[in-house]
Design a protein around this motif. Sequence first.
Motif, PDB file in Angstrom:
ATOM      1  N   HIS A 173       1.607  -4.986  -6.430  1.00  0.00           N
ATOM      2  CA  HIS A 173       0.371  -4.314  -6.084  1.00  0.00           C
ATOM      3  C   HIS A 173      -0.437  -4.377  -4.745  1.00  0.00           C
ATOM      4  O   HIS A 173      -0.604  -5.469  -4.342  1.00  0.00           O
ATOM      5  CB  HIS A 173      -0.632  -4.839  -7.465  1.00  0.00           C
ATOM      6  CG  HIS A 173       0.048  -4.590  -8.815  1.00  0.00           C
ATOM      7  ND1 HIS A 173      -0.145  -3.371  -9.391  1.00  0.00           N
ATOM      8  CD2 HIS A 173       0.325  -5.711  -9.515  1.00  0.00           C
ATOM      9  CE1 HIS A 173       0.492  -3.705 -10.445  1.00  0.00           C
ATOM     10  NE2 HIS A 173       0.935  -5.140 -10.917  1.00  0.00           N
ATOM     11  N   SER A 175      -4.073  -4.114  -3.501  1.00  0.00           N
ATOM     12  CA  SER A 175      -5.460  -3.819  -3.707  1.00  0.00           C
ATOM     13  C   SER A 175      -5.987  -3.187  -2.581  1.00  0.00           C
ATOM     14  O   SER A 175      -7.025  -2.461  -2.663  1.00  0.00           O
ATOM     15  CB  SER A 175      -6.237  -5.062  -4.094  1.00  0.00           C
ATOM     16  OG  SER A 175      -5.992  -5.915  -3.242  1.00  0.00           O
ATOM     17  N   GLU A 176      -5.955  -3.460  -1.163  1.00  0.00           N
ATOM     18  CA  GLU A 176      -6.433  -2.824  -0.034  1.00  0.00           C
ATOM     19  C   GLU A 176      -6.196  -1.221  -0.043  1.00  0.00           C
ATOM     20  O   GLU A 176      -7.073  -0.648   0.433  1.00  0.00           O
ATOM     21  CB  GLU A 176      -5.765  -3.510   0.991  1.00  0.00           C
ATOM     22  CG  GLU A 176      -6.441  -3.190   2.446  1.00  0.00           C
ATOM     23  CD  GLU A 176      -5.987  -3.665   3.589  1.00  0.00           C
ATOM     24  OE1 GLU A 176      -6.282  -3.470   4.718  1.00  0.00           O
ATOM     25  OE2 GLU A 176      -5.438  -4.802   3.472  1.00  0.00           O
ATOM     26  N   ASN A 177      -5.106  -0.882  -0.392  1.00  0.00           N
ATOM     27  CA  ASN A 177      -4.641   0.467  -0.364  1.00  0.00           C
ATOM     28  C   ASN A 177      -4.869   1.180  -1.678  1.00  0.00           C
ATOM     29  O   ASN A 177      -4.325   2.329  -1.806  1.00  0.00           O
ATOM     30  CB  ASN A 177      -3.323   0.907   0.264  1.00  0.00           C
ATOM     31  CG  ASN A 177      -3.281   0.238   1.594  1.00  0.00           C
ATOM     32  OD1 ASN A 177      -4.383   0.947   2.483  1.00  0.00           O
ATOM     33  ND2 ASN A 177      -2.419  -0.519   2.050  1.00  0.00           N
ATOM     34  N   HIS A 178      -5.075   0.310  -2.670  1.00  0.00           N
ATOM     35  CA  HIS A 178      -5.410   0.942  -4.106  1.00  0.00           C
ATOM     36  C   HIS A 178      -4.114   1.605  -4.785  1.00  0.00           C
ATOM     37  O   HIS A 178      -4.238   2.883  -5.175  1.00  0.00           O
ATOM     38  CB  HIS A 178      -6.359   2.041  -4.027  1.00  0.00           C
ATOM     39  CG  HIS A 178      -7.796   1.650  -3.556  1.00  0.00           C
ATOM     40  ND1 HIS A 178      -8.629   0.627  -4.179  1.00  0.00           N
ATOM     41  CD2 HIS A 178      -8.272   1.847  -2.614  1.00  0.00           C
ATOM     42  CE1 HIS A 178      -9.716   0.498  -3.368  1.00  0.00           C
ATOM     43  NE2 HIS A 178      -9.509   1.029  -2.120  1.00  0.00           N
ATOM     44  N   MET A 179      -3.124   1.019  -4.504  1.00  0.00           N
ATOM     45  CA  MET A 179      -1.885   1.553  -4.974  1.00  0.00           C
ATOM     46  C   MET A 179      -0.980   0.391  -5.436  1.00  0.00           C
ATOM     47  O   MET A 179      -1.008  -0.849  -5.176  1.00  0.00           O
ATOM     48  CB  MET A 179      -0.884   2.328  -3.798  1.00  0.00           C
ATOM     49  CG  MET A 179      -0.530   1.788  -2.840  1.00  0.00           C
ATOM     50  SD  MET A 179       0.230   2.923  -1.559  1.00  0.00           S
ATOM     51  CE  MET A 179       0.309   1.778  -0.125  1.00  0.00           C
ATOM     52  N   SER A 180       0.291   0.811  -6.286  1.00  0.00           N
ATOM     53  CA  SER A 180       1.093  -0.127  -6.727  1.00  0.00           C
ATOM     54  C   SER A 180       2.469   0.426  -6.440  1.00  0.00           C
ATOM     55  O   SER A 180       2.819   1.665  -6.534  1.00  0.00           O
ATOM     56  CB  SER A 180       0.944  -0.103  -8.403  1.00  0.00           C
ATOM     57  OG  SER A 180      -0.118  -0.947  -8.876  1.00  0.00           O
ATOM     58  N   LEU A 213      -0.851   5.009  -8.564  1.00  0.00           N
ATOM     59  CA  LEU A 213      -2.245   4.393  -8.120  1.00  0.00           C
ATOM     60  C   LEU A 213      -2.358   3.006  -8.889  1.00  0.00           C
ATOM     61  O   LEU A 213      -2.064   2.829 -10.003  1.00  0.00           O
ATOM     62  CB  LEU A 213      -3.451   5.564  -8.801  1.00  0.00           C
ATOM     63  CG  LEU A 213      -3.271   6.970  -8.169  1.00  0.00           C
ATOM     64  CD1 LEU A 213      -4.524   7.552  -8.931  1.00  0.00           C
ATOM     65  CD2 LEU A 213      -3.585   6.655  -6.763  1.00  0.00           C
ATOM     66  N   LEU A 214      -3.209   2.229  -8.044  1.00  0.00           N
ATOM     67  CA  LEU A 214      -3.299   0.811  -8.763  1.00  0.00           C
ATOM     68  C   LEU A 214      -4.147   0.874 -10.122  1.00  0.00           C
ATOM     69  O   LEU A 214      -3.899   0.185 -10.932  1.00  0.00           O
ATOM     70  CB  LEU A 214      -4.307   0.176  -7.613  1.00  0.00           C
ATOM     71  CG  LEU A 214      -4.516  -1.281  -8.133  1.00  0.00           C
ATOM     72  CD1 LEU A 214      -3.344  -2.094  -7.902  1.00  0.00           C
ATOM     73  CD2 LEU A 214      -5.437  -1.847  -6.955  1.00  0.00           C
ATOM     74  N   GLN A 215      -5.106   1.987 -10.229  1.00  0.00           N
ATOM     75  CA  GLN A 215      -5.817   1.888 -11.580  1.00  0.00           C
ATOM     76  C   GLN A 215      -5.029   2.264 -12.791  1.00  0.00           C
ATOM     77  O   GLN A 215      -5.598   2.125 -13.574  1.00  0.00           O
ATOM     78  CB  GLN A 215      -6.935   2.994 -11.146  1.00  0.00           C
ATOM     79  CG  GLN A 215      -6.423   4.645 -11.067  1.00  0.00           C
ATOM     80  CD  GLN A 215      -7.289   5.604 -10.895  1.00  0.00           C
ATOM     81  OE1 GLN A 215      -8.070   5.400  -9.652  1.00  0.00           O
ATOM     82  NE2 GLN A 215      -7.455   6.682 -11.524  1.00  0.00           N
ATOM     83  N   LYS A 217      -2.416   0.565 -13.604  1.00  0.00           N
ATOM     84  CA  LYS A 217      -2.189  -0.797 -13.828  1.00  0.00           C
ATOM     85  C   LYS A 217      -0.629  -0.958 -14.527  1.00  0.00           C
ATOM     86  O   LYS A 217      -0.227  -1.119 -15.546  1.00  0.00           O
ATOM     87  CB  LYS A 217      -2.975  -1.166 -15.211  1.00  0.00           C
ATOM     88  CG  LYS A 217      -4.511  -1.183 -14.740  1.00  0.00           C
ATOM     89  CD  LYS A 217      -5.535  -1.571 -15.711  1.00  0.00           C
ATOM     90  CE  LYS A 217      -6.745  -1.946 -15.210  1.00  0.00           C
ATOM     91  NZ  LYS A 217      -7.683  -2.172 -16.359  1.00  0.00           N
TER      92      LYS A 217
END
Length: 267
Positions: A173, A175-180, A213-215, A217
């Motif tokens: 993950h 978090s800085e770039n909001h992606m996984s 997207l990180l969101q 999960k």
Amino acid sequence: MEAERGLLPALLLVLLAAGGQQPGAADYCSWRGSGLSWEPRSRAVEQVHLRCTEGSLEWMYPARALRVVLEPNLSSAQHTTVCIKPASDFQGASIYVERAGRLHLVASPQKDISRRTASFQYELLGNQSAAGPDFKKMTLVKAMCRPCDNMELLMAICSSDFVVKGSIRNVSHDSENHMSQVDVNVQKVYRQKNRIFQQDEASGEWRGPIRTLLQCKVKKGTGDFLFTGNEHFGEAWLGCAPRFKDFSFIYHAARERRANPCEFQLN
């Protein structure tokens, strides 16, 4: 317009409707140039015409303004979405989009005009109905953070940029770039647009990274999956990813009913 008075270097993006391209015009996908080649005292705005649906631009030693006119051949699209990915070292210019003669800032201005590089990649997406060729772009958005329904799964194998069978090796993950990122051990590549999934020379295994997207999960799961999705700026983005045995059942049931939108060899 400040850029024309030379206060700050600026990139002005203009998207013309389909049909703006002149017959027989060459397809210029990318441009690379330097502000040092321009007349120092001139206030003229340099113009660059790009006529592909994807490409890149690199502007060294930016000065005054560079007007980039995008004239893609998207005659069947009613609207067009412009995606821009600045380089990690993007410096030296502001990016504006010109609409109806007005400028809209999309990237913060650089106060240090001594910085030397302004570069980005661009991608143009035609917005059409789900039944059209651009269904795959809509599927990417719709399926990003939820399970696909049966019809979306069946359409995914027909229209995705990549379709691979494999298992999840690791999930990381950012978090800085909001992606996984999902690292996949690939058992079979049914289709891929470019060589994102490749064979490791040392182990002989096929592997490849898929982003989402990180969101969403995303977590590591066991078993085999059918990974589908689309490529954006040379990266694979996750679309539908059912368990392989579940998709196999759905596909064969649809084929018996002659409801499968395309033929696909799962074996």
